[in-house]
Motif scaffolding. Structure first.
Motif, PDB file in Angstrom:
ATOM      1  N   UNK A  97       0.848  -1.195   0.000  1.00 34.54           N
ATOM      2  CA  UNK A  97       0.000   0.000   0.000  1.00 34.54           C
ATOM      3  C   UNK A  97       0.880   1.239   0.000  1.00 34.54           C
ATOM      4  N   UNK A  98       0.278   2.388  -0.205  1.00 32.34           N
ATOM      5  CA  UNK A  98       1.039   3.637  -0.206  1.00 32.34           C
ATOM      6  C   UNK A  98       1.742   3.848   1.129  1.00 32.34           C
ATOM      7  N   UNK A  99       1.055   3.556   2.234  1.00 25.64           N
ATOM      8  CA  UNK A  99       1.659   3.746   3.553  1.00 25.64           C
ATOM      9  C   UNK A  99       2.812   2.763   3.779  1.00 25.64           C
ATOM     10  N   UNK A 100       2.651   1.528   3.327  1.00 23.29           N
ATOM     11  CA  UNK A 100       3.715   0.534   3.471  1.00 23.29           C
ATOM     12  C   UNK A 100       4.918   0.887   2.601  1.00 23.29           C
ATOM     13  N   UNK A 101       4.638   1.377   1.410  1.00 14.97           N
ATOM     14  CA  UNK A 101       5.726   1.786   0.526  1.00 14.97           C
ATOM     15  C   UNK A 101       6.453   2.999   1.088  1.00 14.97           C
ATOM     16  N   UNK A 102       5.717   3.881   1.750  1.00 15.53           N
ATOM     17  CA  UNK A 102       6.350   5.044   2.370  1.00 15.53           C
ATOM     18  C   UNK A 102       7.316   4.609   3.465  1.00 15.53           C
ATOM     19  N   UNK A 103       6.957   3.553   4.210  1.00 13.89           N
ATOM     20  CA  UNK A 103       7.896   3.028   5.221  1.00 13.89           C
ATOM     21  C   UNK A 103       9.185   2.589   4.539  1.00 13.89           C
ATOM     22  N   UNK A 104       9.059   1.892   3.416  1.00  9.78           N
ATOM     23  CA  UNK A 104      10.242   1.453   2.674  1.00  9.78           C
ATOM     24  C   UNK A 104      11.067   2.659   2.235  1.00  9.78           C
ATOM     25  N   UNK A 105      10.409   3.673   1.701  1.00 10.85           N
ATOM     26  CA  UNK A 105      11.122   4.862   1.235  1.00 10.85           C
ATOM     27  C   UNK A 105      11.891   5.541   2.369  1.00 10.85           C
ATOM     28  N   UNK A 106      11.340   5.508   3.573  1.00 13.80           N
ATOM     29  CA  UNK A 106      11.959   6.186   4.702  1.00 13.80           C
ATOM     30  C   UNK A 106      13.016   5.337   5.413  1.00 13.80           C
ATOM     31  N   UNK A 107      12.933   4.017   5.279  1.00 16.79           N
ATOM     32  CA  UNK A 107      13.761   3.150   6.115  1.00 16.79           C
ATOM     33  C   UNK A 107      14.643   2.171   5.343  1.00 16.79           C
ATOM     34  N   UNK A 108      14.696   2.288   4.023  1.00 11.58           N
ATOM     35  CA  UNK A 108      15.505   1.371   3.220  1.00 11.58           C
ATOM     36  C   UNK A 108      16.420   2.169   2.292  1.00 11.58           C
ATOM     37  N   UNK A 109      17.667   1.729   2.197  1.00  9.10           N
ATOM     38  CA  UNK A 109      18.622   2.305   1.247  1.00  9.10           C
ATOM     39  C   UNK A 109      19.301   1.167   0.490  1.00  9.10           C
ATOM     40  N   UNK A 110      19.752   1.458  -0.721  1.00 10.15           N
ATOM     41  CA  UNK A 110      20.336   0.435  -1.591  1.00 10.15           C
ATOM     42  C   UNK A 110      21.743   0.866  -1.987  1.00 10.15           C
ATOM     43  N   UNK A 111      22.685  -0.077  -1.905  1.00 11.77           N
ATOM     44  CA  UNK A 111      24.091   0.212  -2.199  1.00 11.77           C
ATOM     45  C   UNK A 111      24.394  -0.052  -3.667  1.00 11.77           C
ATOM     46  N   UNK A 112      24.473   0.988  -4.449  1.00  7.65           N
ATOM     47  CA  UNK A 112      24.752   0.866  -5.881  1.00  7.65           C
ATOM     48  C   UNK A 112      26.243   1.039  -6.152  1.00  7.65           C
ATOM     49  N   UNK A 113      26.773   0.254  -7.083  1.00  7.66           N
ATOM     50  CA  UNK A 113      28.167   0.417  -7.484  1.00  7.66           C
ATOM     51  C   UNK A 113      28.367   1.703  -8.277  1.00  7.66           C
ATOM     52  N   UNK A 114      27.315   2.173  -8.930  1.00  6.28           N
ATOM     53  CA  UNK A 114      27.393   3.390  -9.743  1.00  6.28           C
ATOM     54  C   UNK A 114      27.054   4.640  -8.950  1.00  6.28           C
ATOM     55  N   UNK A 115      26.038   4.571  -8.106  1.00  2.00           N
ATOM     56  CA  UNK A 115      25.542   5.767  -7.425  1.00  2.00           C
ATOM     57  C   UNK A 115      25.852   5.811  -5.934  1.00  2.00           C
ATOM     58  N   UNK A 116      26.522   4.794  -5.398  1.00  2.00           N
ATOM     59  CA  UNK A 116      26.754   4.761  -3.967  1.00  2.00           C
ATOM     60  C   UNK A 116      25.454   4.450  -3.238  1.00  2.00           C
ATOM     61  N   UNK A 117      25.354   4.882  -1.994  1.00  2.00           N
ATOM     62  CA  UNK A 117      24.160   4.607  -1.213  1.00  2.00           C
ATOM     63  C   UNK A 117      23.013   5.492  -1.688  1.00  2.00           C
ATOM     64  N   UNK A 118      21.894   4.864  -2.027  1.00  2.00           N
ATOM     65  CA  UNK A 118      20.714   5.570  -2.524  1.00  2.00           C
ATOM     66  C   UNK A 118      19.527   5.255  -1.632  1.00  2.00           C
ATOM     67  N   UNK A 119      18.679   6.220  -1.413  1.00  2.00           N
ATOM     68  CA  UNK A 119      17.412   5.951  -0.751  1.00  2.00           C
ATOM     69  C   UNK A 119      16.537   5.119  -1.671  1.00  2.00           C
ATOM     70  N   UNK A 120      15.640   4.344  -1.083  1.00  5.21           N
ATOM     71  CA  UNK A 120      14.767   3.484  -1.881  1.00  5.21           C
ATOM     72  C   UNK A 120      13.951   4.278  -2.887  1.00  5.21           C
ATOM     73  N   UNK A 121      13.643   5.531  -2.559  1.00  4.31           N
ATOM     74  CA  UNK A 121      12.808   6.365  -3.426  1.00  4.31           C
ATOM     75  C   UNK A 121      13.588   7.144  -4.472  1.00  4.31           C
TER      76      UNK A 121
END
Length: 260
Positions: A97-121
């Motif tokens: 849901x939108x609220x569940x996805x917002x939790x992901x956006x606020x609490x998850x980051x992804x480690x990219x080899x190209x961009x470094x640490x990125x927020x989920x959003x």
């Protein structure tokens, strides 16, 4: 809490947004390194043979280098939606849901080899580059460039849970990120005899399932103890590992998670 995820070699293509490095999270600290890695990637991708060697491309996927030449025009989408594969299939962010996805956006980051640490959003394009790639214009392992750029990046974060693979964790060692406390997650499985061993293929599925469960309940977690309490309430076997900064998630063979 911030959960750190690895990226995936496989990605969705396209996107509705235009891409800009300056729009990514942590731009003040990481933009100069992002520009350097981007420029080196574009340079090697212009020549097919050089790209095949540097990016470890095979006959069937060597056309992926073209995405590196179209970073600003191919379309951007949220990083959590860009990556595919076992972990991201288990997370299944599109069904949240939108609220569940917002939790992901606020609490998850992804480690990219190209961009470094990125927020989920963060809106990013499709690309081809892995943590183990060697770009001629940089002349060293990517970890030597990215690790100092990330030092102290998460200063002020109370707690970080690291779900990254070793190659991607080396790009930004969690102990250097500056969070007040951190744990690395290991996933093991218990077979029918009760014996426990490291989990291979289903490791990624278990991690994706864990993040999905967190999103579904959208908890407020600020330390290890609160995470362990949350896991107990949700019938997950999450315990302190042998290392003082490791948590162990125990699953049954072939299944994402088990109850106690």
């Amino acid at each position: 809490m911030l959960v750190l995820l690895p990226p995936s070699e496989t990605k969705r293509f396209g996107g509705r947004q235009l891409f800009s490095l300056s729009n990514l999270s942590y731009a003040t600290r990481l933009e100069a390194t992002r520009e350097r890695v981007r420029d080196a990637l574009i340079a090697v991708s212009r020549d097919e043979q050089s790209a095949v060697k540097a990016l470890k491309l095979g006959v069937k996927n060597r056309d992926l280098r073209e995405h590196n030449l179209q970073l600003e025009t191919s379309g951007a989408s949220a990083a959590i939606e860009r990556y595919t594969g076992v972990l991201y299939d288990a997370l299944d962010v599109e069904s949240l849901t939108d609220l569940e996805r917002e939790w992901v956006h606020q609490h998850v980051a992804i480690q990219s080899a190209l961009f470094g640490l990125c927020s989920a959003s963060d809106e990013i394009p499709a690309y081809r580059l892995s943590a183990s790639s060697r770009l001629p214009e940089i002349g060293s392992a990517l970890a030597k460039l990215w690790a100092p750029a990330h030092a102290g990046l998460l200063d002020g974060r109370p707690y970080v849970l690291d779900l990254r693979s070793k190659d991607y964790a080396a790009l930004a060692p969690v102990k250097d990120l500056g969070a007040s406390s951190n744990d690395f997650l290991e996933v093991v499985t218990r077979d029918g005899s009760g014996a426990v061993r490291a989990l291979n293929h289903f490791n990624k599925a278990a991690k994706g399932d864990l993040v999905r469960r967190l999103a579904l309940s959208s908890p407020s977690i600020g330390n290890r103890e609160q995470l362990l309490d949350w896991a107990l309430e949700h019938d997950l076997e999450l315990t302190i590992g042998d290392d003082p900064h490791t948590l162990r998630l125990t699953t049954t063979q072939g299944a994402p998670a088990v109850s106690r």
